[in-house]
Design an enzyme around this catalytic site. Sequence first.
Site, mmCIF file in Angstrom:
data_model
loop_
_atom_site.group_PDB
_atom_site.id
_atom_site.type_symbol
_atom_site.label_atom_id
_atom_site.label_comp_id
_atom_site.label_asym_id
_atom_site.label_seq_id
_atom_site.Cartn_x
_atom_site.Cartn_y
_atom_site.Cartn_z
ATOM 1 N N ASP A 96 72.534 63.251 24.041
ATOM 2 C CA ASP A 96 71.731 63.704 25.185
ATOM 3 C C ASP A 96 70.802 62.621 25.713
ATOM 4 O O ASP A 96 69.991 62.876 26.594
ATOM 5 C CB ASP A 96 70.856 64.893 24.755
ATOM 6 C CG ASP A 96 71.697 66.129 24.490
ATOM 7 O OD1 ASP A 96 72.823 66.202 25.025
ATOM 8 O OD2 ASP A 96 71.231 67.001 23.743
ATOM 9 N N HIS A 101 74.512 33.662 25.090
ATOM 10 C CA HIS A 101 73.983 35.019 25.312
ATOM 11 C C HIS A 101 73.516 35.651 24.000
ATOM 12 O O HIS A 101 73.789 36.823 23.730
ATOM 13 C CB HIS A 101 75.027 35.894 26.014
ATOM 14 C CG HIS A 101 75.205 35.526 27.457
ATOM 15 N ND1 HIS A 101 76.249 35.968 28.232
ATOM 16 C CD2 HIS A 101 74.464 34.751 28.280
ATOM 17 C CE1 HIS A 101 76.141 35.464 29.452
ATOM 18 N NE2 HIS A 101 75.065 34.727 29.504
ATOM 19 N N ASP A 109 65.157 32.909 27.077
ATOM 20 C CA ASP A 109 65.677 33.176 28.422
ATOM 21 C C ASP A 109 65.354 34.627 28.711
ATOM 22 O O ASP A 109 65.984 35.532 28.148
ATOM 23 C CB ASP A 109 67.195 32.908 28.443
ATOM 24 C CG ASP A 109 67.793 33.066 29.836
ATOM 25 O OD1 ASP A 109 67.132 33.641 30.721
ATOM 26 O OD2 ASP A 109 68.948 32.622 30.024
ATOM 27 N N ASP A 127 64.395 35.136 36.388
ATOM 28 C CA ASP A 127 65.311 34.627 35.350
ATOM 29 C C ASP A 127 64.792 33.246 34.933
ATOM 30 O O ASP A 127 65.021 32.261 35.638
ATOM 31 C CB ASP A 127 66.721 34.548 35.962
ATOM 32 C CG ASP A 127 67.778 34.116 34.964
ATOM 33 O OD1 ASP A 127 67.460 33.966 33.775
ATOM 34 O OD2 ASP A 127 68.943 33.928 35.396
ATOM 35 N N HIS A 161 77.984 25.299 30.887
ATOM 36 C CA HIS A 161 77.924 26.272 31.986
ATOM 37 C C HIS A 161 77.518 25.580 33.280
ATOM 38 O O HIS A 161 77.188 24.399 33.287
ATOM 39 C CB HIS A 161 76.955 27.418 31.650
ATOM 40 C CG HIS A 161 75.568 26.958 31.270
ATOM 41 N ND1 HIS A 161 74.617 26.614 32.201
ATOM 42 C CD2 HIS A 161 74.978 26.766 30.064
ATOM 43 C CE1 HIS A 161 73.503 26.252 31.587
ATOM 44 N NE2 HIS A 161 73.699 26.318 30.280
ATOM 45 N N HIS A 199 73.064 30.046 39.798
ATOM 46 C CA HIS A 199 73.669 31.266 40.352
ATOM 47 C C HIS A 199 72.661 31.857 41.330
ATOM 48 O O HIS A 199 71.460 31.562 41.257
ATOM 49 C CB HIS A 199 74.054 32.259 39.250
ATOM 50 C CG HIS A 199 72.927 32.648 38.325
ATOM 51 N ND1 HIS A 199 71.964 33.577 38.648
ATOM 52 C CD2 HIS A 199 72.597 32.215 37.086
ATOM 53 C CE1 HIS A 199 71.108 33.707 37.641
ATOM 54 N NE2 HIS A 199 71.455 32.874 36.683
ATOM 55 N N HIS A 222 72.676 37.933 38.398
ATOM 56 C CA HIS A 222 73.713 37.083 38.993
ATOM 57 C C HIS A 222 74.007 37.751 40.325
ATOM 58 O O HIS A 222 74.816 38.658 40.410
ATOM 59 C CB HIS A 222 74.950 37.006 38.104
ATOM 60 C CG HIS A 222 74.677 36.243 36.833
ATOM 61 N ND1 HIS A 222 75.634 36.024 35.885
ATOM 62 C CD2 HIS A 222 73.557 35.637 36.369
ATOM 63 C CE1 HIS A 222 75.110 35.311 34.878
ATOM 64 N NE2 HIS A 222 73.850 35.079 35.157
ATOM 65 N N GLU A 271 69.344 25.714 36.119
ATOM 66 C CA GLU A 271 69.268 25.919 34.674
ATOM 67 C C GLU A 271 70.225 25.041 33.859
ATOM 68 O O GLU A 271 71.118 25.553 33.189
ATOM 69 C CB GLU A 271 69.504 27.387 34.346
ATOM 70 C CG GLU A 271 70.736 28.020 34.996
ATOM 71 C CD GLU A 271 70.920 29.475 34.553
ATOM 72 O OE1 GLU A 271 70.914 29.718 33.338
ATOM 73 O OE2 GLU A 271 71.080 30.345 35.431
ATOM 74 N N TYR A 292 73.600 21.677 24.576
ATOM 75 C CA TYR A 292 73.811 22.420 23.338
ATOM 76 C C TYR A 292 74.710 21.550 22.468
ATOM 77 O O TYR A 292 75.885 21.354 22.803
ATOM 78 C CB TYR A 292 74.487 23.773 23.626
ATOM 79 C CG TYR A 292 73.874 24.471 24.825
ATOM 80 C CD1 TYR A 292 72.776 25.304 24.685
ATOM 81 C CD2 TYR A 292 74.370 24.235 26.125
ATOM 82 C CE1 TYR A 292 72.184 25.906 25.791
ATOM 83 C CE2 TYR A 292 73.786 24.837 27.236
ATOM 84 C CZ TYR A 292 72.690 25.662 27.062
ATOM 85 O OH TYR A 292 72.112 26.251 28.171
ATOM 86 N N ARG A 298 67.649 24.684 27.055
ATOM 87 C CA ARG A 298 67.899 25.005 28.467
ATOM 88 C C ARG A 298 66.543 25.170 29.138
ATOM 89 O O ARG A 298 65.589 25.634 28.517
ATOM 90 C CB ARG A 298 68.732 26.305 28.588
ATOM 91 C CG ARG A 298 68.998 26.720 30.017
ATOM 92 C CD ARG A 298 70.101 27.784 30.163
ATOM 93 N NE ARG A 298 69.799 29.073 29.577
ATOM 94 C CZ ARG A 298 70.301 29.513 28.432
ATOM 95 N NH1 ARG A 298 71.134 28.772 27.745
ATOM 96 N NH2 ARG A 298 69.973 30.699 27.970
ATOM 97 N N GLU A 305 65.130 26.701 32.851
ATOM 98 C CA GLU A 305 65.603 27.456 34.024
ATOM 99 C C GLU A 305 64.445 27.906 34.893
ATOM 100 O O GLU A 305 63.494 28.513 34.405
ATOM 101 C CB GLU A 305 66.388 28.694 33.541
ATOM 102 C CG GLU A 305 66.827 29.617 34.668
ATOM 103 C CD GLU A 305 67.709 30.761 34.191
ATOM 104 O OE1 GLU A 305 67.576 31.168 33.021
ATOM 105 O OE2 GLU A 305 68.524 31.243 35.000
HETATM 106 N N1 GLY Z 1 69.884 35.010 31.889
HETATM 107 C C1 GLY Z 1 71.169 34.864 32.370
HETATM 108 C C2 GLY Z 1 71.340 33.591 33.071
HETATM 109 O O1 GLY Z 1 70.514 32.722 32.933
HETATM 110 O O2 GLY Z 1 72.236 33.416 33.837
HETATM 111 MN MN MN Z 2 70.224 32.341 35.041
HETATM 112 MN MN MN Z 3 68.522 32.993 32.346
#
Ligand code: GLY
Ligand code: MN
Ligand code: MN
Length: 436
Positions: free
Chosen positions: A36, A240, A257, A268, A347, A351, A358, A381, A385, A402, A404
């Site tokens: 529920d 992630h 992050d 973000d 990566h 974005h 995103h 960002e 790594y 990273r 960002e």
């Molecule tokens: N937090 C997800 C990204 O940086 O794209």
């Molecule tokens: Mn991001």
């Molecule tokens: Mn991020």
Amino acid sequence: MTTVRDYARRRQNLMQHIGDGIAILPSAPVARRNGDVLYRYRPDSDFFYLTGFSEPEAVAVLIPGRAKGEFLIFCRQRNSAEEMWDGHRAGLEGAVKGFNADDAFPMDDIEDILPGLLENRSKVYCNLGRYPDFDEQLLHWLSDVKKRKQSGISAPGELVDLGYILHELRLVKGASEIRAMKKAAAVSVAAHRRAMSRCRPGMFEYEIEAELEYAFRQGGAQYPAYPSIVAGGKNACILHYINNNQRLRRHDLLLIDAGAEIDCYCADITRTFPVSGRFSGRQKALYEIVLAAQLAAIDSVSPGASFIDPHETAVRTITIGLKDLKLLKGSVDSLVEKAAYRKFFTHRTSHWLGLDVHDVGEYRVGEAWRVLEPGMVLTIEPGIYVPQHRSIPEKWHEIGIRIEDDVLVTRQGHEVLTGEAPKDPAAIEALMASGN
Ligand code: GLY
Ligand code: MN
Ligand code: MN
């Protein structure tokens, strides 16, 4: 605050492209966590962008030129017994008065009313595939209308992806959206500062997560914009990572992050800092490369630049830095060409950011990367790594970094919305030493 006039303007912009078609947008269904227990409700971004209506079980319909009203809302009716459990509802009257719908109908009547609205419209604009149960209903209503062809009624002949038009509009943010994004950014900055100043060796990652999310909520955020990544040491190499259950070791870096969502707009931010409050020489050497790449990439953001410029700038800076540290060998041009950096930087740099983390909007127009325009918001960002690999000296293994920020394209160039979160090593160390 986004006003009813802002929403009306967005609908007008969309309707200009719809002509004699009809746009139909359901809001998101309520998501069940278990039994529920439901997740806290979050409206569908497209639906919310056009209506500002944030109740579940609602459908917006836009019919340009319809004499009896162009903007209709189907929603829940007022019901005092149910409102005692789940809270206030706008009801039909509220949908008209508070949200400027030309007319509102009970959700329970949609089966009877919607097929009639499809009559004699050329196309249906919708987000086919997003909510399969709704798609099924829609197809059923369409076939209902088709059956009435003998009475001279025409049925829409095409289903068109609403995103082609709507997501182009969402890509360029208006003034009220930028205000909301600045609010989300400010709250997120405060959260990162809090996390930095509270971090101590021996704490668990989730204790830092709690500090962040305390600041989000305290600042008025309804939710984190995405599950917060609080990754100590080698966990930072898992892009992630959200387990957030390990103890923070004195000699490790901590990558966070995390961003807040306010009134459905997201921030973000990523920051990476030493758990002890002091960077080691090795950590700083890698960190300075990421920081230089990030600053150069931000510098390349301006109207008329290409979406890919920041990434290419970051790639080159990271390649040069890794070569200086002898982690890559060869000429910079050939390393870039071979994409040798991908071993360490896995990566893309950017974005879109907005109602979705995103966010929507195409990254290419035809073959070419999109040209940046004032009002677009993107993240910058880059990261490094270092994998555990015998080809790499052990001293570098499993360091993840990273940085960002969220960057608004302005007429003059750009504005960093999240710049108040320290990222210069000296500024980070000073904040951590001051403890506030
Ligand atoms: N937090 C997800 C990204 O940086 O794209
Ligand atoms: Mn991001
Ligand atoms: Mn991020």
